[in-house]
Design an enzyme around this catalytic site. Sequence first.
Site, PDB file in Angstrom:
ATOM      1  N   ARG A  48       0.819  -1.212   0.000  1.00  0.00           N
ATOM      2  CA  ARG A  48       0.000   0.000   0.000  1.00  0.00           C
ATOM      3  C   ARG A  48       0.854   1.263   0.000  1.00  0.00           C
ATOM      4  NH1 ARG A  48      -4.460  -1.793   4.405  1.00  0.00           N
ATOM      5  NH2 ARG A  48      -5.603  -3.295   3.144  1.00  0.00           N
ATOM      6  N   ARG A  52      -3.421   5.977  -0.109  1.00  0.00           N
ATOM      7  CA  ARG A  52      -4.116   6.897   0.780  1.00  0.00           C
ATOM      8  C   ARG A  52      -3.243   7.672   1.756  1.00  0.00           C
ATOM      9  NH1 ARG A  52      -7.203   2.029   4.025  1.00  0.00           N
ATOM     10  NH2 ARG A  52      -5.322   0.872   4.598  1.00  0.00           N
ATOM     11  N   ARG A  61      -6.912  11.676  -6.757  1.00  0.00           N
ATOM     12  CA  ARG A  61      -8.099  10.826  -6.729  1.00  0.00           C
ATOM     13  C   ARG A  61      -9.397  11.594  -6.511  1.00  0.00           C
ATOM     14  NH1 ARG A  61      -9.113   6.028  -4.327  1.00  0.00           N
ATOM     15  NH2 ARG A  61     -11.249   6.766  -4.508  1.00  0.00           N
ATOM     16  N   ASP A  97      -6.728  -3.374  -7.091  1.00  0.00           N
ATOM     17  CA  ASP A  97      -7.438  -3.882  -5.924  1.00  0.00           C
ATOM     18  C   ASP A  97      -7.768  -5.347  -6.174  1.00  0.00           C
ATOM     19  OD1 ASP A  97      -9.024  -2.789  -3.342  1.00  0.00           O
ATOM     20  OD2 ASP A  97     -10.197  -4.364  -4.314  1.00  0.00           O
ATOM     21  N   TYR A 176     -14.954 -12.567   0.375  1.00  0.00           N
ATOM     22  CA  TYR A 176     -15.794 -11.416   0.047  1.00  0.00           C
ATOM     23  C   TYR A 176     -17.059 -11.850  -0.686  1.00  0.00           C
ATOM     24  CZ  TYR A 176     -12.176  -8.084   1.439  1.00  0.00           C
ATOM     25  OH  TYR A 176     -11.282  -7.348   2.162  1.00  0.00           O
TER      26      TYR A 176
END
Length: 366
Positions: A48, A52, A61, A97, A176
């Site tokens: 990562r 973010r 973004r 992702d 998921y």
Amino acid sequence: MPDTIPAPTSNAPHPGAAAGSRRDLTGAPFLAAVRRERPSRTPVWFMRQAGRSLPEYRELRKGTEMLAACLTPDLACEITLQPVRRYGVDAAILFSDIVVPLKVAGIGVEIVAGTGPVVAEPVRTAADVAALPTLELEAVAPVAEAVRLLTAELGTGPSGTPLIGFAGAPFTVASYLVEGGPSRNHERTKALMHSDPDTWHALLGHLAGITLTFLRAQIAAGVDAVQLFDSWAGALSEREYRRFVMPHSAAVLAGLADAGVPRIHFGVGTGELLTAMGEAGADVVGVDWRIPLDVATRRIGPDKAVQGNLDPSVLFAGTDVVDAEVRRIVAEGKAAPGHVFNLGHGVLPETDPDMLARVVELVHSL
């Protein structure tokens, strides 16, 4: 045991022949370490690292949904490059992702802010599995184009930066799909695997095929290594992992064996699974922060490189603590035949980018 474990199917052409056209990255420390050679320095990158925690990422973004950003080649390229420029890391990892292959295959999934991936129609029966679409190679075209843009930007030779492609492992993606979104206990997932193993193995076999197509497309486009993320595997016992999960992860890794790129396998909370993960077929096993790298190496085996394993939370503890932990981990990593310094999981959103830059500088100096 009468479980039926289907072989994964993939519509992608086999990528083995593509290896010869790959960038010349002779001398790149990351590739030397994962191939258990002698790098000029301990290489470092961060899971990562693109995203973010970076103000330039948040600015770029604005107004763009996560999956849309992953599937916009020039945007995904720029986001991937941002931490390479800022930190001087030894590898870039493709901005994507783990649910991207589901999305482009036509499965209803969205990433909801503050929640994570949410599946419109959970998969819980044999009929649900039978109705799942396959992943066509053409659907991966935006991801492949981002890879091609990146390899043109990342350079060649010892100063070039390798590019890591990635995908979610079949178990984590299945969790998921079965739960319908993130889950703390994975109760529906575990109930399905134990109560209906034939349906479970059919689901994971199907997802292994999707994963192979997704990774083969990235390899054919030019990535220099791949990482298979099994983020939720730590929720399993070793017995469950070996029976219900390992055959499918191993099928994905085996399907890439002659693709010409190193394969990394990583999970969170997998200290008790490391022996099995070492047997699954990867060249490198990622280790989270819960177990020292020298102990992990004994569990994984002497023929694998390791990756890890600074606790991401330690980055908030101040420079003296961070420096001491980095030095400890580099020292413990010497027990392995190859060591790539990384975090034990992804960069946390509030991490100070300057602290990550400090870690890179210190690792390189050691």
